[in-house]
Design an enzyme around this catalytic site. Structure first.
Site, PDB file in Angstrom:
ATOM      1  N   GLY A  42      36.203  26.343  33.133  1.00  0.00           N
ATOM      2  CA  GLY A  42      37.471  26.544  34.255  1.00  0.00           C
ATOM      3  C   GLY A  42      37.130  26.605  35.678  1.00  0.00           C
ATOM      4  O   GLY A  42      35.992  26.727  36.139  1.00  0.00           O
ATOM      5  N   GLY A  43      38.242  27.125  36.425  1.00  0.00           N
ATOM      6  CA  GLY A  43      37.947  27.396  37.859  1.00  0.00           C
ATOM      7  C   GLY A  43      37.211  28.880  38.042  1.00  0.00           C
ATOM      8  O   GLY A  43      36.714  28.803  39.006  1.00  0.00           O
TER       9      GLY A  43
ATOM     10  N   ALA B 137      35.871  30.526  35.355  1.00  0.00           N
ATOM     11  CA  ALA B 137      34.720  31.171  34.199  1.00  0.00           C
ATOM     12  C   ALA B 137      34.418  30.152  33.390  1.00  0.00           C
ATOM     13  O   ALA B 137      35.253  28.807  33.291  1.00  0.00           O
ATOM     14  CB  ALA B 137      35.532  32.161  33.238  1.00  0.00           C
ATOM     15  N   THR B 138      33.455  30.301  32.476  1.00  0.00           N
ATOM     16  CA  THR B 138      32.984  29.316  31.561  1.00  0.00           C
ATOM     17  C   THR B 138      32.956  30.076  30.219  1.00  0.00           C
ATOM     18  O   THR B 138      32.543  31.046  30.023  1.00  0.00           O
ATOM     19  CB  THR B 138      31.585  28.678  31.785  1.00  0.00           C
TER      20      THR B 138
ATOM     21  N   ASP C 239      50.123  33.892  34.286  1.00  0.00           N
ATOM     22  CA  ASP C 239      49.749  32.590  33.991  1.00  0.00           C
ATOM     23  C   ASP C 239      50.243  31.854  32.747  1.00  0.00           C
ATOM     24  O   ASP C 239      49.300  31.422  32.061  1.00  0.00           O
ATOM     25  CB  ASP C 239      48.211  32.307  34.572  1.00  0.00           C
TER      26      ASP C 239
END
Length: 649
Positions: A27-28, A30-31, A141
């Site tokens: 993601g923007g 984290a992985t 979110d």
């Protein structure tokens, strides 16, 4: 393509315990990887923050605090956090591994869900979010990407009513939000699901999550979000300016109860929404129960045939509906009743049918009158609620603060001032926007929110001198300015890589997004300028030429010997490049002295005069006589310490 091939973390053991076995998603921020907890022999999900976020100390601290808060949330619908730490300076979380797919994956595959499936998923989502709200935590979110649908015991995710739903990433959006000023002003929630108050003033509370959950319900029922487009800012402001449409306007046949539920959750005014996820959960369960009861009644009317004349039938046939009692205890409201049945009664003759025709007519008249009164009351109430108490909002755009306050006093409405907005064209303290919009509906005597112009938005260039490049870039990005690296220059005082100067200079007012060019130091220049003071100009020229430097001479009066170097620029020890110029100040020698005419003066007096002028004196013949001649003669200019001979007799 197998993306794990190029990932160097695959196979790595983190903290001597978590062996990474594969990559799930990137993601923007984290992985996410799958990993084996070799100590407890279980599969976990391991989320590692990207290096770009790890350099922000404030983000790391906030991320760690939020992780501790999430770890204390114990709820079957919350993705559990087991551990946290750092690997090579990068913060990571160890979380529960959920075998299944995200709600986004399901919507991509199926486009939209049935009302029963949508409500079943929403109930478990809200149960998780309600637990967070009770702990004082706001998700910020809520979106399909953060909702995981686990495989159901009855046969995979296809049976969504029985599937287990888990919500992830509690608090992560808050940690990122706190670490940036508007990541360039950028919203921390996905714009398709962002609540209006988060757009207008950046405020988020439990009702913000309620709004986002309502948008997710809309998408599950219709297969799309209510507002979409290529410009994220424009999409965000759609939530502020427009009501979410009814799902039935896109999908025909959806029950009105679902329209009403979506509308209550997505009201633009936070105060008009359910107060938190728990309050919305109660409404969802009520709607789900009512829809279940309605489906049962419809099925009975279609499937149970009328009894044959004279046949014996049971007085009551009970058919249970899927209701609150079928839910697990954690999804049920306190003191909620067990499953209720829906009764279909046949074979009984009402007592009223045995009465005479006159009683029936009287009842019909009374019933008709009551219905007529009720219709009038409903029509009047509906008119008042929908139209009668509203009036058209006046246009306040481009009016000054004094003018709108006068309009409010004259037209009988209240004013609320928003945070304002910057404008390049509208003067300061003049209205740039209003809610409701001009000619929109507003309750008589109600509130109109206006935003006044803050004038042109400008940002002052900060003092960047001496900062490293990364620090200078961060300073500018915090105030919405961009950095451009210019050509470097040598410096004897500023370390290599640090900022020497900026253009425009410090204090200059710039628009959002403007570029500041910085000049970085290349460190000390390679040639060291020698010390030439006191040397003869010819020797100085030769020494500079041997170093590859050029001499530039300036002659000045001085009491130093003629043609000697009395100053230099740059100073000795300064770094210089080949062919750089070194300016040398060269002595013209001491000023010339004008020898006076001493003829006929006493010899001793003449000698004293000349010595007082810095000249040397030689007396010939009689030192006690008078001067009869001199060499050099009177009014001749000579250098200091020149010898003057006087002849006395």
């Amino acid at each position: 393509m197998d993306t794990t091939v190029a990932d160097t973390l695959i196979g790595t053991t983190i903290d001597g315990r978590y062996r990474i076995t594969g990559r799930v998603a990137r993601g923007g921020m984290a992985t996410v990887y799958t990993a084996t907890d070799e100590r407890l022999e279980r599969t976990v999900a391991l989320k590692i923050i990207h290096p770009s976020q790890a350099t922000n100390a404030h983000f790391v601290d906030r991320f760690t605090d939020e992780a501790k808060t999430i770890a204390r949330l114990t709820h079957p619908n919350v993705v559990a956090v087991y551990d946290q730490g750092r690997h090579q300076g990068l913060p990571y979380l160890v979380m529960e591994y959920v075998q299944g797919r995200t709600l986004r994956d399901l919507l991509t595959q199926r486009r939209r869900l049935s009302p029963v499936e949508a409500l079943a998923i929403l109930e478990q989502m809200l149960a998780a979010i309600a637990a967070a709200h009770r702990a004082g935590l706001v998700h910020r979110d809520v979106k399909p990407e953060n909702v995981l649908v686990a495989e159901a015991p009855s046969g995979g995710v296809a049976n969504l009513v029985d599937a287990v739903v888990k919500v992830a990433d509690f608090g992560l959006a808050r940690a990122v939000e706190a670490s940036s000023a508007d990541e360039s002003g950028q919203l921390m929630a996905t714009v398709a699901y962002v609540a209006p108050e988060l757009v207008t003033d950046g405020h988020a509370d439990a009702r913000t999550d309620v709004y986002s959950a309502g948008i997710v319900l809309f998408e599950m029922l219709t297969g799309r979000v209510p507002f979409d487009g290529d410009d994220p800012v424009a999409v965000a402001w759609e939530h502020v300016d427009n009501d979410v449409p009814a799902p039935s306007s896109l999908v025909k046949g959806l029950p009105k109860a679902l329209d009403d539920l979506t509308a209550r959750a997505t009201r633009r005014d936070p105060g008009a929404r359910p107060t938190d996820a728990g309050a919305l959960l109660a409404e969802v369960q009520t709607v789900r129960d009512d829809l279940g009861a309605a489906n049962v009644e419809t099925a009975l009317l279609r499937q149970v045939p009328p009894p044959a004349r004279g046949a014996m039938v049971d007085a009551t046939t009970v058919v249970p509906a899927v209701g609150a009692g079928d839910r697990p205890s954690w999804a049920r409201l306190p003191n909620q009743a067990a499953p209720r049945g829906q009764e279909y009664t046949a074979g009984r003759i009402p007592r009223s049918a045995k009465r005479g025709a006159g009683g029936t007519d009287r009842r019909r008249i009374l019933l008709s009158a009551a219905v007529a009164v009720m219709v009038l009351v409903v029509i009047g109430s509906t008119w008042w609620v929908t139209l009668g108490r509203y009036t058209d909002a006046p246009s306040l755009i481009n009016q000054t603060k004094a003018q709108v306050e006068l309009s409010a006093q004259q037209q009988g409405f209240e004013l609320f001032y928003g945070d304002g907005a910057y404008s390049e064209t509208i003067p300061k303290d003049t209205v740039v926007s209003q809610d409701p919009a001009p000619d929109g509906k507003v309750v008589k005597g109600g509130v109109i929110t206006v935003n006044l112009s803050l004038g042109p938005e400008r940002f002052a260039v900060p003092d960047l001198a001496g900062l490293e490049l990364a620090a200078a870039r961060g300073e500018l990005e915090q105030i919405n300015l961009k950095l451009k690296e210019g050509e470097g220059q040598y410096s004897d005082t500023v370390p290599e890589g640090a900022v020497l100067s900026s253009n425009p200079e410090t204090g200059t007012q710039l628009k959002r997004g403007a570029t500041v060019t910085v000049t970085l130091s290349k460190g000390r220049a390679p040639i060291r300028v020698p010390d030439l003071n006191g040397k003869n100009i010819n020797d100085a020229r030769r020494e500079l030429a041997e170093l590859g430097l050029a001499a530039v001479e300036r002659y000045k009066d001085s009491d130093q010997p003629k043609d000697s170097v009395i100053g230099q620029t740059p100073k000795a020890g300064t770094g210089a490049n080949k062919d750089d110029q070194v300016t040398l100040d060269v002595s013209k020698g001491p000023p010339l002295v004008t020898v006076p005419d001493l003829t006929n003066q006493p010899c001793q007096q003449a000698k004293a005069t000349l010595e007082g002028m810095g000249l040397r004196v030689r007396v010939d013949f009689n030192p006690n006589a008078f001067v009869r001649s001199q060499q050099p003669g009177g009014n001749t200019q000579v250098e200091p310490q020149t010898e003057v001979a006087i002849q006395c007799f």
